[in-house]
Design a protein around this motif. Structure first.
Motif, PDB file in Angstrom:
ATOM      1  N   ALA A 215      13.867  -5.220   7.401  1.00  0.00           N
ATOM      2  CA  ALA A 215      13.774  -6.131   6.259  1.00  0.00           C
ATOM      3  C   ALA A 215      12.348  -6.182   5.709  1.00  0.00           C
ATOM      4  O   ALA A 215      12.134  -6.196   4.492  1.00  0.00           O
ATOM      5  CB  ALA A 215      14.233  -7.529   6.671  1.00  0.00           C
ATOM      6  N   MET A 216      11.355  -6.179   6.601  1.00  0.00           N
ATOM      7  CA  MET A 216       9.957  -6.264   6.176  1.00  0.00           C
ATOM      8  C   MET A 216       9.446  -4.937   5.612  1.00  0.00           C
ATOM      9  O   MET A 216       8.476  -4.909   4.846  1.00  0.00           O
ATOM     10  CB  MET A 216       9.073  -6.689   7.356  1.00  0.00           C
ATOM     11  CG  MET A 216       9.297  -8.125   7.820  1.00  0.00           C
ATOM     12  SD  MET A 216       8.939  -9.357   6.528  1.00  0.00           S
ATOM     13  CE  MET A 216      10.623  -9.724   5.930  1.00  0.00           C
ATOM     14  N   ALA A 217      10.080  -3.831   5.980  1.00  0.00           N
ATOM     15  CA  ALA A 217       9.609  -2.515   5.547  1.00  0.00           C
ATOM     16  C   ALA A 217       9.609  -2.375   4.032  1.00  0.00           C
ATOM     17  O   ALA A 217       8.793  -1.644   3.457  1.00  0.00           O
ATOM     18  CB  ALA A 217      10.462  -1.418   6.170  1.00  0.00           C
ATOM     19  N   SER A 218      10.509  -3.087   3.355  1.00  0.00           N
ATOM     20  CA  SER A 218      10.586  -2.968   1.898  1.00  0.00           C
ATOM     21  C   SER A 218       9.327  -3.480   1.209  1.00  0.00           C
ATOM     22  O   SER A 218       9.096  -3.185   0.026  1.00  0.00           O
ATOM     23  CB  SER A 218      11.804  -3.732   1.373  1.00  0.00           C
ATOM     24  OG  SER A 218      11.684  -5.121   1.645  1.00  0.00           O
ATOM     25  N   SER A 219       8.492  -4.222   1.927  1.00  0.00           N
ATOM     26  CA  SER A 219       7.258  -4.748   1.324  1.00  0.00           C
ATOM     27  C   SER A 219       6.286  -3.642   0.929  1.00  0.00           C
ATOM     28  O   SER A 219       5.373  -3.877   0.122  1.00  0.00           O
ATOM     29  CB  SER A 219       6.566  -5.716   2.296  1.00  0.00           C
ATOM     30  OG  SER A 219       6.072  -5.027   3.429  1.00  0.00           O
ATOM     31  N   VAL A 220       6.472  -2.440   1.475  1.00  0.00           N
ATOM     32  CA  VAL A 220       5.553  -1.348   1.120  1.00  0.00           C
ATOM     33  C   VAL A 220       5.656  -1.022  -0.372  1.00  0.00           C
ATOM     34  O   VAL A 220       4.685  -0.544  -0.971  1.00  0.00           O
ATOM     35  CB  VAL A 220       5.811  -0.084   1.968  1.00  0.00           C
ATOM     36  CG1 VAL A 220       5.628  -0.379   3.448  1.00  0.00           C
ATOM     37  CG2 VAL A 220       7.185   0.518   1.701  1.00  0.00           C
ATOM     38  N   HIS A 221       6.810  -1.274  -0.985  1.00  0.00           N
ATOM     39  CA  HIS A 221       6.961  -1.000  -2.406  1.00  0.00           C
ATOM     40  C   HIS A 221       6.102  -1.964  -3.231  1.00  0.00           C
ATOM     41  O   HIS A 221       5.483  -1.568  -4.223  1.00  0.00           O
ATOM     42  CB  HIS A 221       8.429  -1.113  -2.814  1.00  0.00           C
ATOM     43  CG  HIS A 221       9.318  -0.127  -2.123  1.00  0.00           C
ATOM     44  ND1 HIS A 221       9.243   1.224  -2.350  1.00  0.00           N
ATOM     45  CD2 HIS A 221      10.290  -0.291  -1.176  1.00  0.00           C
ATOM     46  CE1 HIS A 221      10.129   1.853  -1.599  1.00  0.00           C
ATOM     47  NE2 HIS A 221      10.776   0.959  -0.877  1.00  0.00           N
ATOM     48  N   GLN A 222       6.052  -3.227  -2.805  1.00  0.00           N
ATOM     49  CA  GLN A 222       5.199  -4.192  -3.497  1.00  0.00           C
ATOM     50  C   GLN A 222       3.731  -3.831  -3.324  1.00  0.00           C
ATOM     51  O   GLN A 222       2.941  -3.909  -4.268  1.00  0.00           O
ATOM     52  CB  GLN A 222       5.447  -5.613  -2.968  1.00  0.00           C
ATOM     53  CG  GLN A 222       4.625  -6.660  -3.712  1.00  0.00           C
ATOM     54  CD  GLN A 222       4.797  -8.052  -3.150  1.00  0.00           C
ATOM     55  OE1 GLN A 222       4.518  -8.292  -1.979  1.00  0.00           O
ATOM     56  NE2 GLN A 222       5.277  -8.964  -3.994  1.00  0.00           N
ATOM     57  N   THR A 223       3.361  -3.404  -2.112  1.00  0.00           N
ATOM     58  CA  THR A 223       1.982  -2.994  -1.874  1.00  0.00           C
ATOM     59  C   THR A 223       1.597  -1.832  -2.784  1.00  0.00           C
ATOM     60  O   THR A 223       0.531  -1.834  -3.402  1.00  0.00           O
ATOM     61  CB  THR A 223       1.793  -2.578  -0.401  1.00  0.00           C
ATOM     62  OG1 THR A 223       2.100  -3.683   0.451  1.00  0.00           O
ATOM     63  CG2 THR A 223       0.367  -2.123  -0.140  1.00  0.00           C
ATOM     64  N   ALA A 224       2.468  -0.835  -2.876  1.00  0.00           N
ATOM     65  CA  ALA A 224       2.192   0.317  -3.725  1.00  0.00           C
ATOM     66  C   ALA A 224       2.063  -0.097  -5.186  1.00  0.00           C
ATOM     67  O   ALA A 224       1.178   0.378  -5.913  1.00  0.00           O
ATOM     68  CB  ALA A 224       3.297   1.355  -3.568  1.00  0.00           C
ATOM     69  N   ASP A 225       2.933  -0.987  -5.637  1.00  0.00           N
ATOM     70  CA  ASP A 225       2.899  -1.448  -7.018  1.00  0.00           C
ATOM     71  C   ASP A 225       1.601  -2.192  -7.310  1.00  0.00           C
ATOM     72  O   ASP A 225       0.987  -2.020  -8.376  1.00  0.00           O
ATOM     73  CB  ASP A 225       4.115  -2.349  -7.280  1.00  0.00           C
ATOM     74  CG  ASP A 225       4.212  -2.783  -8.737  1.00  0.00           C
ATOM     75  OD1 ASP A 225       4.192  -1.904  -9.611  1.00  0.00           O
ATOM     76  OD2 ASP A 225       4.302  -4.002  -8.980  1.00  0.00           O
ATOM     77  N   GLN A 226       1.164  -3.025  -6.372  1.00  0.00           N
ATOM     78  CA  GLN A 226      -0.080  -3.766  -6.554  1.00  0.00           C
ATOM     79  C   GLN A 226      -1.290  -2.837  -6.541  1.00  0.00           C
ATOM     80  O   GLN A 226      -2.223  -3.004  -7.332  1.00  0.00           O
ATOM     81  CB  GLN A 226      -0.216  -4.833  -5.463  1.00  0.00           C
ATOM     82  CG  GLN A 226       0.787  -5.962  -5.600  1.00  0.00           C
ATOM     83  CD  GLN A 226       0.694  -6.963  -4.465  1.00  0.00           C
ATOM     84  OE1 GLN A 226       0.019  -6.727  -3.458  1.00  0.00           O
ATOM     85  NE2 GLN A 226       1.394  -8.084  -4.610  1.00  0.00           N
ATOM     86  N   LEU A 227      -1.291  -1.849  -5.653  1.00  0.00           N
ATOM     87  CA  LEU A 227      -2.399  -0.896  -5.605  1.00  0.00           C
ATOM     88  C   LEU A 227      -2.479  -0.095  -6.907  1.00  0.00           C
ATOM     89  O   LEU A 227      -3.559   0.181  -7.417  1.00  0.00           O
ATOM     90  CB  LEU A 227      -2.235   0.047  -4.419  1.00  0.00           C
ATOM     91  CG  LEU A 227      -2.490  -0.547  -3.035  1.00  0.00           C
ATOM     92  CD1 LEU A 227      -2.056   0.432  -1.951  1.00  0.00           C
ATOM     93  CD2 LEU A 227      -3.964  -0.916  -2.863  1.00  0.00           C
TER      94      LEU A 227
END
Length: 293
Positions: A215-227
């Motif tokens: 469930a937490m793994a999907s947060s990498v997409h938000q990180t990439a978007d913010q970067l």
């Protein structure tokens, strides 16, 4: 016309460790003529019975085919094995684990010796090779044209994924993904350590832990978007200030349970540093910038 409708590409494979052996069997099973060489000849005996041609030297193996795949212990081993071989006109695919800088240097080394070069990073363990449903794949970097020329052959052991013309990018993707994996393993180790002395069956925690990590793994997409966009507050639900305020609970729980906090403390320290710089409304993306020197 598919490759099945024409003669299969002949392959030379140098290195028959666990991974090399798996690669060899996959190509043989798919009908590719295969020449193999290994520093310890005994490892080639089983493959010879399955149809592989065993070369007496690395130089002889390289001379046998234009497509040469190398799967050795380390970058230094590539020098040792190929030092006496004539690489002129060869297409060298290096699946030896290396750093991005080593891969770039090896690409130039190959070019100077008259060879075209692809670097690879294998995202699989030997039992996954030759088993499409296992999900294993291999990163490749270097010439897109060269990759496309050999793609069908490279797809046989595991799905091939080209990640750029820069020869170092396959190794970089490989290490990036594996680094994240070890970070996950570290967190799981801490979680299991917390319950180690309690009357809690680790097998009962495991499915909860696995589901939570997924469930937490999907947060990498938000990180990439913010970067990519530069706005580290975009879409943030749990701000850094709130998360830092909660870290003492994790450390106190570890102390109560007699567990070392050494796997968590470095990350918590980075969070505190980012907060001190004024990132309280951000999520955790700012930690990335603290790591880049």
């Amino acid at each position: 016309m598919t490759q099945n409708a024409v003669e299969k590409t002949s392959v030379t494979l140098l290195g028959l460790g666990a991974m090399g052996h798996a690669l060899a069997r996959a190509w043989l099973a798919a009908g590719h003529p295969l020449t193999v060489w290994n520093r310890t000849p005994d490892r080639a005996a089983e493959l010879a019975r399955e149809g592989a041609r065993v070369a007496g030297s690395a130089a002889e193996a390289v001379a046998a085919n234009s497509l040469v795949v190398v799967c050795l212990l380390d970058d230094a081993s590539v020098d040792e094995v190929l030092g006496g071989a004539d690489l002129t006109g060869r297409d060298l695919v290096n699946l030896t684990t290396s750093t991005p800088a080593q891969a770039r240097a090896r690409a130039e080394w190959a070019r100077e010796r008259g060879a075209r070069y692809l670097d690879g990073g294998i995202m699989a363990v030997p039992p996954m090779i030759g088993v499409p449903e296992s999900g294993g794949y291999v990163f490749y970097s270097g010439s897109q044209e060269l990759f496309e020329q050999h793609r069908q052959t490279l797809d046989v052991p595991a799905r091939s994924v080209h990640v750029g013309e820069d020869a170092g990018h396959a190794a970089l993707h490989d290490v990036a993904l594996l680094s994240a994996m070890y970070g996950m393993f570290a967190g799981a180790a801490h979680a299991f350590a917390l319950i180690r002395k309690e009357d809690i069956d680790p097998a009962s925690l495991a499915p909860l832990l696995a589901d939570w990590l997924v469930a937490m793994a999907s947060s990498v997409h938000q990180t990439a978007d913010q970067l990519r966009g530069g706005d580290y507050t975009k879409g943030v639900v749990s701000g850094l200030a709130m998360q830092v305020a909660g870290t003492p609970t994790f450390l106190s729980t570890a102390e109560e349970q007699g567990v070392s906090p050494e796997l968590l403390s470095p990350y918590f320290e980075l969070m505190r540093r980012r907060l001190a710089e004024g990132g309280g409304e951000e999520g955790l993306t700012g930690v990335v910038d603290l790591l880049v020197r």
